[in-house]
Design an enzyme around this catalytic site. Structure first.
Site, mmCIF file in Angstrom:
data_model
loop_
_atom_site.group_PDB
_atom_site.id
_atom_site.type_symbol
_atom_site.label_atom_id
_atom_site.label_comp_id
_atom_site.label_asym_id
_atom_site.label_seq_id
_atom_site.Cartn_x
_atom_site.Cartn_y
_atom_site.Cartn_z
ATOM 1 N N GLU A 144 -7.242 0.557 -2.128
ATOM 2 C CA GLU A 144 -6.910 -0.792 -2.607
ATOM 3 C C GLU A 144 -8.048 -1.792 -2.395
ATOM 4 O O GLU A 144 -7.931 -2.732 -1.593
ATOM 5 C CB GLU A 144 -5.636 -1.297 -1.926
ATOM 6 N N GLU A 300 1.029 5.438 -4.299
ATOM 7 C CA GLU A 300 1.894 5.038 -3.182
ATOM 8 C C GLU A 300 3.117 4.338 -3.760
ATOM 9 O O GLU A 300 3.000 3.564 -4.705
ATOM 10 C CB GLU A 300 1.187 4.039 -2.269
HETATM 11 C C1 GAL Z 1 -0.429 -0.425 0.838
HETATM 12 C C2 GAL Z 1 -1.501 0.330 1.589
HETATM 13 C C3 GAL Z 1 -0.910 1.391 2.493
HETATM 14 C C4 GAL Z 1 0.226 0.822 3.297
HETATM 15 C C5 GAL Z 1 1.232 0.222 2.360
HETATM 16 C C6 GAL Z 1 2.442 -0.331 3.059
HETATM 17 O O1 GAL Z 1 -0.906 -1.611 0.298
HETATM 18 O O2 GAL Z 1 -2.374 0.941 0.672
HETATM 19 O O3 GAL Z 1 -1.925 1.886 3.340
HETATM 20 O O4 GAL Z 1 -0.267 -0.152 4.160
HETATM 21 O O5 GAL Z 1 0.646 -0.815 1.638
HETATM 22 O O6 GAL Z 1 3.384 -0.837 2.147
#
Ligand code: GAL
Length: 663
Positions: A144, A300
């Protein structure tokens, strides 16, 4: 590529003795891929130049023994403490001049050559070791991208970049009209960073400088990404792909530029604003699919809840499943959850996960397991398929930045304006590609665009689209600026006058809504309020006025608000001169889509269910309310493996249909 179900796994957070048990549970849930290694730099290079990759190899081996493939994340979003202590110049500096402290992440200075060298070195170690490994299917670079550094190093790099871009100070001074407020630069070293709002100084910087700064940041991230991609490609077998996990509509840099270096784009979807909402939550899928005009990975997503919203509500039963199918419907080839298991300490203790610290499943595990079963059983239906959209909605980071620098109406959020066009389409289940303003447009029936910045290439592309019979909708603030963020001398829409068949006599930020009323031969429903923004359109000969403004400020009274110009090709250009309130915008966009011959995949009454066609499959998803409707044909519903003639889904229910051949 088969559909993947994945999870972020951080084996380094747990004793090795626990790994096999974790992997066994993953396998039972149908998880086919883990992403690992990201943020693990201090475990991979505990001291400068000392590399400890054996544990990672053991984790990869054990995963493979459980039938699970690996995606390696490069660990560069979290430099180790020895690095930031010994080489503090790698730390990002905020707008107030303060360097970041250790202990968070993404706190590096993307313009630091020294940091890039350290990144290349650790990535090279990983690529040499795992580049030929068939158990590793691909790479995610960093995590990100987001931080902007205002360091001295960044300032010098920006000045060098400008020198390369403009060639001479004369060219820069002219492009930015620096005679204004005595800004003329006589030496490259005088050019400042746009530190608006910092140190209590609130005068904004020159719009030309601000736009170039964003382009520079884009280029800095491109270099940073390229450095790692280059190292991996030098060692990796051709089948290992490279991606990066973007953050939806985040606008810190131009994602189209960075995506050029990737095999496919990925993004991370979370639901901080509440339950899954198709109008709000599908747009970023369509955006990410548009970065490379191909399917993407949902790298994710949320297993139940997150930990960084105001209220970190757990998704309702069934909603996690529905959200996953929504992503698949919009072109995801993988759905990966963040994360497998919470670390006992660290900033994300409260975040959702599939299993609890005690190593046993949390409730959402069961739902994700249901997804795993479905992917395994019917995933092949979607192999090699994508969404076929007849509508393109054009989007540009430069436009968003330029408008955001000078909104002129505090509520003129360029993203909200884009969404005002997206919502009516998605409500009707009309598939939309969200594409760069510079994308090729052949094949679409309807293109919607409001290019604030226009140049010859953009103008030509839109002209060609209409010359081939396409239908085009142009919104407000179109054709105002050049690529230097300077005003065009012509009235808006400048290079698009002939195409649009209008010019803008004056623009109005609105304190009060203005009413719009139809012309006699226009549809009678073409009436209602417009808020925030209105433009007084002057139709050119041959352009038809569809609606005019009712009396308001005197200037706008009876002037053209909505026009259409028919082109000899059969194409048409509609100009929507005001930001219409949603009911009118909804009706008008629905009507224009009909005129352009755009069809939904299934004739479903509005607001009943979300439906997307991907290849031969029709994916039907109910929202928070149940969904019931008849099908136009006999279908096989693949999740239940039944033949059906109608749909009756509970809240968050999902159906995956194909047309059943008559016996
Ligand atoms: C994302 C990040 C992850 C984790 C996640 C939690 O933005 O890439 O590593 O922190 O949020 O929701």
């Amino acid at each position: 590529m088969p559909l993947h179900l994945g999870v972020a796994w951080y084996p380094e957070h747990w004793p090795e003795s626990r790994w096999a048990q974790d992997l066994q549970l993953m396998r039972e849930a149908g998880i086919s891929v883990v992403r690992l290694g990201e943020f693990a730099w201090s475990s991979l290079e505990p001291e400068e130049g000392v590399f400890t990759l054996d544990w990672l190899e053991r984790a990869i081996t054990l995963a493979a023994q459980h039938g699970i493939a690996c995606v390696l994340g490069t660990p560069t979003a979290a430099p180790p403490a020895w690095l930031t202590q010994r080489y503090p110049e790698v730390l990002a500096v905020n707008a107030d001049g303060r360097p970041a402290t250790h202990g968070t992440r993404c706190h590096y200075d993307v313009t630091s050559e020294r940091y890039i060298q350290f990144c290349r070195r650790i990535v090279e170690q990983l690529a040499r070791r795992f580049g030929q490994d068939h158990r590793v299917i691909g790479w995610q670079i960093d995590n990100e991208f987001n931080t902007v550094s205002y360091s001295e190093n960044a300032r010098r790099a920006f000045q060098r970049w400008l020198r390369q871009h403009y060639g001479s100070l004369e060219a820069l001074n002219e492009a930015w009209t620096t005679a204004y407020w005595s800004q003329q630069y006589t030496d490259w070293s005088q050019i400042p960073l746009p530190l608006t709002g910092a140190h209590g100084f609130n005068q904004p910087h020159n719009p030309g400088l601000r736009l170039k700064w964003r382009q520079f940041i884009t280029d800095a991230y491109r270099r940073f990404l390229h450095a790692q991609v280059e190292v991996i490609r030098a060692h990796a077998r051709a089948e290992q792909w490279i991606t990066h996990n973007f953050m939806g509509f985040f606008d810190g840099f131009d994602h189209y530029v960075l995506s050029e270096l990737l095999d496919f784009a990925s993004w991370d979807q979370y639901f901080p604003e509440g339950p899954l909402c198709f109008e709000r939550d599908c747009a970023a899928h369509d955006l990410t699919r548009g970065f490379k005009r191909r399917n993407f990975w949902l790298m994710e997503t949320q297993p139940g809840s997150i930990n960084w919203s105001d209220i970190n509500q757990v998704q309702s039963k069934g909603e996690t499943f529905a959200a996953a199918w929504t992503a698949i419907a919009h072109g995801a080839d993988a759905v990966c959850y963040w994360q497998w298991r919470n670390a006992l300490n660290g900033q994300e203790q409260y975040h959702g996960s599939l299993i609890a610290p005690d190593g046993t499943p949390r409730p959402v595990y069961v739902e994700i397991k249901r997804l795993g079963e479905a992917f395994e059983r019917i995933g092949s239906l979607l192999d090699g398929t994508t969404v076929h959209a007849e509508v393109a909605l054009l989007h540009s980071y430069e436009d968003r930045w330029a408008i955001d620098f000078q909104r002129h109406h505090v509520r003129f959020d360029p993203l909200a304006y884009l969404r005002a066009f997206y919502a009516p389409l998605i409500r009707r289940n009309l598939a939309v590609d969200i594409l760069s303003t510079r994308a090729a447009l052949r094949g679409y029936k309807l293109v919607i665009a409001s290019p604030h910045i226009v140049d010859d290439a953009i103008a030509q592309s839109l002209q060609e689209f209409v010359a081939e019979g396409g239908h085009l909708v142009l919104g407000v603030r179109t054709g105002v600026k050049t690529r230097d963020n300077a005003l065009w001398q012509q009235r808006p829409p400048a290079l698009l006058h002939d195409l649009a068949g209008v010019h803008v006599e004056e623009y109005f930020a609105l304190r009060e809504p203005v009413q719009i009323a139809p012309e006699k031969d226009a549809p009678p429903w073409l009436q209602g309020p417009a808020s925030i923004w209105a433009e007084w359109l002057v139709p050119h000969p041959g352009t038809k006025v569809m609606a005019r403004y009712e009396p308001s400020n005197g200037w706008l009274d009876a002037q053209a608000a909505i026009t259409v110009k028919q082109h000899p090709s059969g194409g048409a250009v509609w100009v929507l001169g005001a930001w219409l309130d949603d009911p009118l915008q909804d009706k008008l966009l629905g009507w224009i889509a009909e005129q352009a011959g755009v069809q939904p995949p299934l004739p479903v009454p509005l607001a009943t269910a979300h439906v997307v066609r991907r290849g031969k499959a029709y994916i039907v998803i109910a929202g928070a309310a149940p969904a019931t409707f008849e099908l136009p044909w006999l279908a096989r519903e693949h999740l239940s493996n039944r033949v059906v003639r109608s749909i009756a889904l509970p809240p968050w229910g999902v159906a995956v249909l194909t047309q059943e051949e008559p016996a």
